[in-house]
Scaffold this active site. Structure first.
Site, PDB file in Angstrom:
ATOM      1  CE1 TYR A  46     -24.940  67.741  -6.253  1.00  0.00           C
ATOM      2  CE2 TYR A  46     -24.579  66.702  -8.344  1.00  0.00           C
ATOM      3  CZ  TYR A  46     -24.829  67.787  -7.968  1.00  0.00           C
ATOM      4  OH  TYR A  46     -25.066  68.844  -8.625  1.00  0.00           O
ATOM      5  CB  CYS A  65     -22.052  74.896  -5.503  1.00  0.00           C
ATOM      6  SG  CYS A  65     -22.630  76.527  -6.184  1.00  0.00           S
ATOM      7  CG  HIS A  66     -18.287  76.269 -10.160  1.00  0.00           C
ATOM      8  ND1 HIS A  66     -18.065  77.154  -9.248  1.00  0.00           N
ATOM      9  CD2 HIS A  66     -16.960  75.946 -10.581  1.00  0.00           C
ATOM     10  CE1 HIS A  66     -16.898  77.335  -9.155  1.00  0.00           C
ATOM     11  NE2 HIS A  66     -16.117  76.526  -9.921  1.00  0.00           N
ATOM     12  CG  ASN A 119     -22.987  77.892  -2.269  1.00  0.00           C
ATOM     13  OD1 ASN A 119     -22.815  78.798  -1.292  1.00  0.00           O
ATOM     14  ND2 ASN A 119     -22.272  77.766  -3.225  1.00  0.00           N
ATOM     15  CD  GLU A 176     -12.819  76.437 -11.062  1.00  0.00           C
ATOM     16  OE1 GLU A 176     -12.732  75.409 -10.872  1.00  0.00           O
ATOM     17  OE2 GLU A 176     -13.499  77.137 -10.318  1.00  0.00           O
TER      18      GLU A 176
END
Length: 169
Positions: free
Chosen positions: A104, A136-137, A128, A163
């Site tokens: 963050y 945002c993950h 979001n 991912e």
């Protein structure tokens, strides 16, 4: 006019909401992509919305490719919603590469604000409306711990695992 569709995914049934757009591929700009039980998300169609799966054909194709590990960056037009600060933070999210994470505080820095503003950044990320396509993950705590995800921690873990298993070459 507001249009919507639903589609199954590894995260559960996704609800896609869009607005007709003369400039978007397929004629629909995405306004929301949410999962069941999403904190603060659109969880069901509103009265007056028109169901139109075909309006989301290109978006659905991209989501399918993403979940198959074949797409690392979305090319989807979406509508601008949110405060100027939220939009600034959301724009920074779009720059986080597939298969990577930032804290963050890192996102705050990318926005040109003090790293100590990470709580405000976290609040903006939590609003979001475009889960998955606005990644945002990919934002985690400075300690490396997985924290906060409007769609639930199990979904965040799933997306990060997806991912990491299909990193762009």
């Amino acid at each position: 006019m507001t249009v919507y569709t639903t589609t199954p995914s590894p995260l559960g049934e996704l609800l896609l909401v869009g607005e007709e757009s003369a400039t978007a591929e397929g004629g629909t700009a995405l306004t929301s992509l949410s999962v069941p039980g999403q904190k603060g998300g659109v969880t069901s169609p509103a009265p007056g919305w028109r169901e139109d799966r075909a309006a989301f054909a290109g978006i659905l194709d991209q989501l399918t490719a993403y979940f198959a590990g074949e797409l690392t960056r979305f090319d989807i037009e979406f509508t601008a919603a949110g405060t100027p600060f939220q939009q600034q933070v959301w724009k920074a999210l779009e720059g986080i590469d597939y298969g990577t994470t930032l804290s963050y505080a890192d996102v705050a820095e990318r926005c040109g604000i003090p790293r100590s503003s990470s709580r405000a950044v976290g609040a903006a990320i939590g609003r979001n409306p475009l889960l998955v396509v606005r990644p945002c993950h990919r934002v985690i705590a400075s300690s490396g711990a997985l924290t906060g995800y409007a769609g639930g921690m199990a979904r965040k873990e799933h997306l990060l695992a997806l991912e990491s298993g299909h990193r762009a070459g």
